[in-house]
Design a protein around this motif. Structure first.
Motif, PDB file in Angstrom:
ATOM      1  N   LEU A 291      62.738  61.517  56.309  1.00 44.25           N
ATOM      2  CA  LEU A 291      63.182  60.239  55.766  1.00 44.25           C
ATOM      3  C   LEU A 291      62.384  59.843  54.531  1.00 44.25           C
ATOM      4  O   LEU A 291      62.847  59.048  53.714  1.00 44.25           O
ATOM      5  CB  LEU A 291      63.065  59.143  56.834  1.00 44.25           C
ATOM      6  N   PHE A 292      61.169  60.390  54.403  1.00 40.48           N
ATOM      7  CA  PHE A 292      60.348  60.100  53.238  1.00 40.48           C
ATOM      8  C   PHE A 292      60.593  61.080  52.093  1.00 40.48           C
ATOM      9  O   PHE A 292      59.968  60.960  51.036  1.00 40.48           O
ATOM     10  CB  PHE A 292      58.859  60.147  53.611  1.00 40.48           C
ATOM     11  N   SER A 293      61.471  62.044  52.285  1.00 43.83           N
ATOM     12  CA  SER A 293      61.799  63.011  51.238  1.00 43.83           C
ATOM     13  C   SER A 293      63.149  62.626  50.646  1.00 43.83           C
ATOM     14  O   SER A 293      64.187  62.802  51.293  1.00 43.83           O
ATOM     15  CB  SER A 293      61.843  64.436  51.800  1.00 43.83           C
ATOM     16  N   PHE A 294      63.122  62.118  49.419  1.00 46.78           N
ATOM     17  CA  PHE A 294      64.337  61.565  48.825  1.00 46.78           C
ATOM     18  C   PHE A 294      65.065  62.635  48.014  1.00 46.78           C
ATOM     19  O   PHE A 294      65.211  62.567  46.793  1.00 46.78           O
ATOM     20  CB  PHE A 294      63.978  60.346  47.975  1.00 46.78           C
ATOM     21  N   THR A 295      65.509  63.658  48.758  1.00 45.11           N
ATOM     22  CA  THR A 295      66.277  64.749  48.189  1.00 45.11           C
ATOM     23  C   THR A 295      67.151  65.337  49.285  1.00 45.11           C
ATOM     24  O   THR A 295      66.779  65.291  50.469  1.00 45.11           O
ATOM     25  CB  THR A 295      65.352  65.838  47.608  1.00 45.11           C
ATOM     26  N   ASP A 296      68.309  65.868  48.907  1.00 48.00           N
ATOM     27  CA  ASP A 296      69.182  66.501  49.900  1.00 48.00           C
ATOM     28  C   ASP A 296      69.145  68.018  49.774  1.00 48.00           C
ATOM     29  O   ASP A 296      69.984  68.712  50.347  1.00 48.00           O
ATOM     30  CB  ASP A 296      70.620  65.985  49.771  1.00 48.00           C
ATOM     31  N   GLY A 297      68.160  68.534  49.023  1.00 53.19           N
ATOM     32  CA  GLY A 297      68.042  69.967  48.821  1.00 53.19           C
ATOM     33  C   GLY A 297      68.729  70.457  47.576  1.00 53.19           C
ATOM     34  O   GLY A 297      68.479  71.575  47.118  1.00 53.19           O
ATOM     35  N   ALA A 298      69.609  69.609  47.010  1.00 50.58           N
ATOM     36  CA  ALA A 298      70.312  70.005  45.788  1.00 50.58           C
ATOM     37  C   ALA A 298      70.005  69.066  44.633  1.00 50.58           C
ATOM     38  O   ALA A 298      69.843  69.502  43.487  1.00 50.58           O
ATOM     39  CB  ALA A 298      71.815  70.054  46.037  1.00 50.58           C
ATOM     40  N   VAL A 299      69.931  67.780  44.939  1.00 46.15           N
ATOM     41  CA  VAL A 299      69.667  66.778  43.900  1.00 46.15           C
ATOM     42  C   VAL A 299      68.722  65.712  44.458  1.00 46.15           C
ATOM     43  O   VAL A 299      68.559  65.564  45.682  1.00 46.15           O
ATOM     44  CB  VAL A 299      70.970  66.098  43.415  1.00 46.15           C
ATOM     45  N   ASP A 300      68.101  64.954  43.556  1.00 47.37           N
ATOM     46  CA  ASP A 300      67.294  63.815  43.972  1.00 47.37           C
ATOM     47  C   ASP A 300      68.194  62.701  44.499  1.00 47.37           C
ATOM     48  O   ASP A 300      69.382  62.610  44.146  1.00 47.37           O
ATOM     49  CB  ASP A 300      66.483  63.285  42.788  1.00 47.37           C
ATOM     50  N   LYS A 301      67.628  61.849  45.318  1.00 49.71           N
ATOM     51  CA  LYS A 301      68.346  60.695  45.860  1.00 49.71           C
ATOM     52  C   LYS A 301      67.624  59.417  45.429  1.00 49.71           C
ATOM     53  O   LYS A 301      66.415  59.434  45.168  1.00 49.71           O
ATOM     54  CB  LYS A 301      68.416  60.799  47.382  1.00 49.71           C
ATOM     55  N   PRO A 302      68.342  58.302  45.372  1.00 46.88           N
ATOM     56  CA  PRO A 302      67.721  57.047  44.933  1.00 46.88           C
ATOM     57  C   PRO A 302      66.677  56.555  45.946  1.00 46.88           C
ATOM     58  O   PRO A 302      66.830  56.753  47.156  1.00 46.88           O
ATOM     59  CB  PRO A 302      68.897  56.069  44.856  1.00 46.88           C
ATOM     60  N   PHE A 303      65.628  55.904  45.427  1.00 52.21           N
ATOM     61  CA  PHE A 303      64.660  55.249  46.297  1.00 52.21           C
ATOM     62  C   PHE A 303      63.836  54.262  45.485  1.00 52.21           C
ATOM     63  O   PHE A 303      63.878  54.246  44.244  1.00 52.21           O
ATOM     64  CB  PHE A 303      63.762  56.255  47.012  1.00 52.21           C
ATOM     65  N   THR A 304      63.075  53.440  46.196  1.00 47.91           N
ATOM     66  CA  THR A 304      62.228  52.425  45.585  1.00 47.91           C
ATOM     67  C   THR A 304      60.906  52.362  46.332  1.00 47.91           C
ATOM     68  O   THR A 304      60.891  52.411  47.572  1.00 47.91           O
ATOM     69  CB  THR A 304      62.903  51.035  45.638  1.00 47.91           C
ATOM     70  N   LEU A 305      59.814  52.260  45.599  1.00 46.71           N
ATOM     71  CA  LEU A 305      58.486  52.041  46.164  1.00 46.71           C
ATOM     72  C   LEU A 305      57.971  50.708  45.641  1.00 46.71           C
ATOM     73  O   LEU A 305      58.184  50.375  44.468  1.00 46.71           O
ATOM     74  CB  LEU A 305      57.520  53.149  45.759  1.00 46.71           C
ATOM     75  N   ALA A 306      57.284  49.946  46.490  1.00 43.92           N
ATOM     76  CA  ALA A 306      56.801  48.635  46.059  1.00 43.92           C
ATOM     77  C   ALA A 306      55.545  48.254  46.823  1.00 43.92           C
ATOM     78  O   ALA A 306      55.325  48.688  47.960  1.00 43.92           O
ATOM     79  CB  ALA A 306      57.881  47.577  46.281  1.00 43.92           C
TER      80      ALA A 306
END
Length: 461
Positions: A291-306
């Motif tokens: 869940l902390f890896s913001f990728t599906d193995g092919a492309v990056d996925k959206p996320f936010t850190l704050a």
């Protein structure tokens, strides 16, 4: 003075919400308490909003520049009660001087075009064929975002017009009519469900949240957050702290939950009731999770850190990192000192390619002893253009930083840490309060809201 509904939340204040009609449209008493005069007849209120039959509207005597800003965003949720090609004039709203000049209005004109007027200047005219193609049966949402020289109008998520026309706000605005022109003529027929004006420019990332009315409620479900109120010994005899959000569970104090010298302190100073203080040898270890890896193995996925952050010593420091240095791991949000200037640095790392892309920018704030909201967002595009950093609600990133040939983040076994990274070379000296992660890209308006929320929660038990 703001009219409409009273702004109550820190998030709404941070987003500069200037005018709001929503829940109040269900009650005549509520809109009158908000400063409205109901003009004419045929205006009814109910759970679905305010319905106008062409014989009535709302009128406000504002006598002040309550919604005049150099940049603004307007949201109107409505159901048409007339045919879009009826050849008649219908005003959604009209904010103007007493004489009717310098108006700020959205109109459906006699040629059946939607016209946007700001400061008395016709900024945008959208032909009937264009806007009718985006119209749906029932509820529709117009979102207008404008700063002089750059205006965009969306209808139900479709951009139906852009304009580079310059405009200037006019002082001395007096009359504000909803559902009619300033003189209570050219009335709207149908139902107005929601009407909001913000003193900020919205982007295409903001638009879906504005359309759905979820700018703030979407923030209620973070992927993970460290409440930072306490730590305790678990059944295995290790010291842990609670993790909130959807991921839940606990995080190890220090690297292993057993090395006390690595435990950050629970903040209890300067009015704080939550957060962690780091002395350069501390960290919190949230472990590795898909869940902390913001990728599906092919492309990056959206996320936010704050988080909220302050320093006791200016140096290279990790706030939130799932990395081992800058070329191994997945991402990191940290601080750096460049020619005496404190910078925020947000990197995406391609461990396989031994590469990274990122953005940096001067924070232009005093982090030494002062808590500042720092928010980093990723669109998932896999490019530097999809990365942003906000400090105190204001966009702070100004410079690209890259190394090697970046393809995408990889799902690695690096652990997610607060206050350091896996390599141990980025120790935090200062406070990190309410570090959190969202598995979507926060919009610019949401970044303002996140910062305001974290500041409020940092002082609330």
């Amino acid at each position: 003075m703001t009219v409409g509904e009273v702004i109550r939340t820190p998030e709404e204040r941070a987003m500069d919400l200037l005018f709001k009609l929503g829940h109040s449209l269900t009650s005549r008493d509520a809109v009158e308490r908000g400063g409205a005069t109901i003009v004419g007849t045929g205006t009814t209120f109910g759970l679905d909003g305010m319905t106008l039959n062409g014989s009535g509207n709302l009128s406000y005597s504002t006598a002040g520049p309550s919604v005049l800003r150099a940049s603004r965003t307007t949201v109107v949720e409505f159901t048409l009660g007339f045919s879009g090609d009826d050849g008649a004039i219908h005003y959604f709203f009209d904010y103007t001087t007493l004489s009717g000049t310098g108006r700020f209005a959205i109109t459906k004109n006699a040629a059946n075009a939607i016209v946007v007027t700001i400061g008395g200047t016709t900024v945008l005219t959208v032909a009937y064929a264009t806007w009718n193609a985006a119209l749906v049966v029932g509820r529709n949402v117009l979102v207008l975002s404008s700063i002089t020289g750059s205006t965009t109008l969306w209808l139900n998520g479709t951009s139906i017009g852009t304009s580079a026309t310059a405009w200037a706000a006019v002082a001395g605005m007096h009359t504000f009519a909803v559902g009619a022109a300033y003189d209570n003529g050219s009335r709207f027929t149908g139902t107005i469900h929601r009407f909001e004006i913000y003193g900020n420019v919205a982007t295409a990332v903001d638009e879906p949240y504005l359309r759905a009315g979820t700018l703030i409620s979407a923030l209620n479900d973070p992927l993970a957050v460290l409440p930072g109120t306490s730590y305790y010994k678990n059944d295995a005899g290790l010291y842990v702290t609670d993790v909130g959000g959807r991921i839940g569970g606990t995080a190890l104090m220090g690297s292993d939950g057993a090395t006390a010298a690595q435990f950050p302190t629970v903040a209890r100073s300067a009015g704080l009731v939550r957060g962690f203080g780091f002395d350069g040898g501390d960290q919190v270890n949230l472990g590795d999770s898909d869940l902390f890896s913001f990728t599906d193995g092919a492309v990056d996925k959206p996320f936010t850190l704050a988080c909220l952050a302050s320093q006791t010593l200016a140096s290279t420091q990790a706030l939130i990192a799932k990395s081992n240095g800058v070329t191994a791991g997945e991402y990191q949000l940290g601080l750096n000192v460049n020619a005496g200037i404190i910078e925020a640095v947000f990197l995406l790392i391609d461990e396989t390619g031994v590469a990274y892309i990122g953005r940096t920018g001067s924070l232009n704030v005093k982090l030494l002893g002062a808590l500042t909201p720092i928010i980093a967002t990723c669109s998932g595009s896999g490019t530097v253009a999809g990365l942003r950093i906000y400090a105190g609600g204001i966009r702070a990133d100004t410079t690209n930083t890259t190394f090697g040939v970046y393809a995408r983040m990889r799902n690695t076994a690096r652990t997610l840490r607060v206050g350091n990274d896996d390599s141990g070379v980025m120790p935090m000296r200062g406070s990190v309060v309410l570090p959190c992660a969202f598995d979507y890209e926060a919009s610019p308006l949401q970044a303002k809201a996140i910062g305001a929320r974290l500041l409020q929660q940092s002082r609330r038990g």
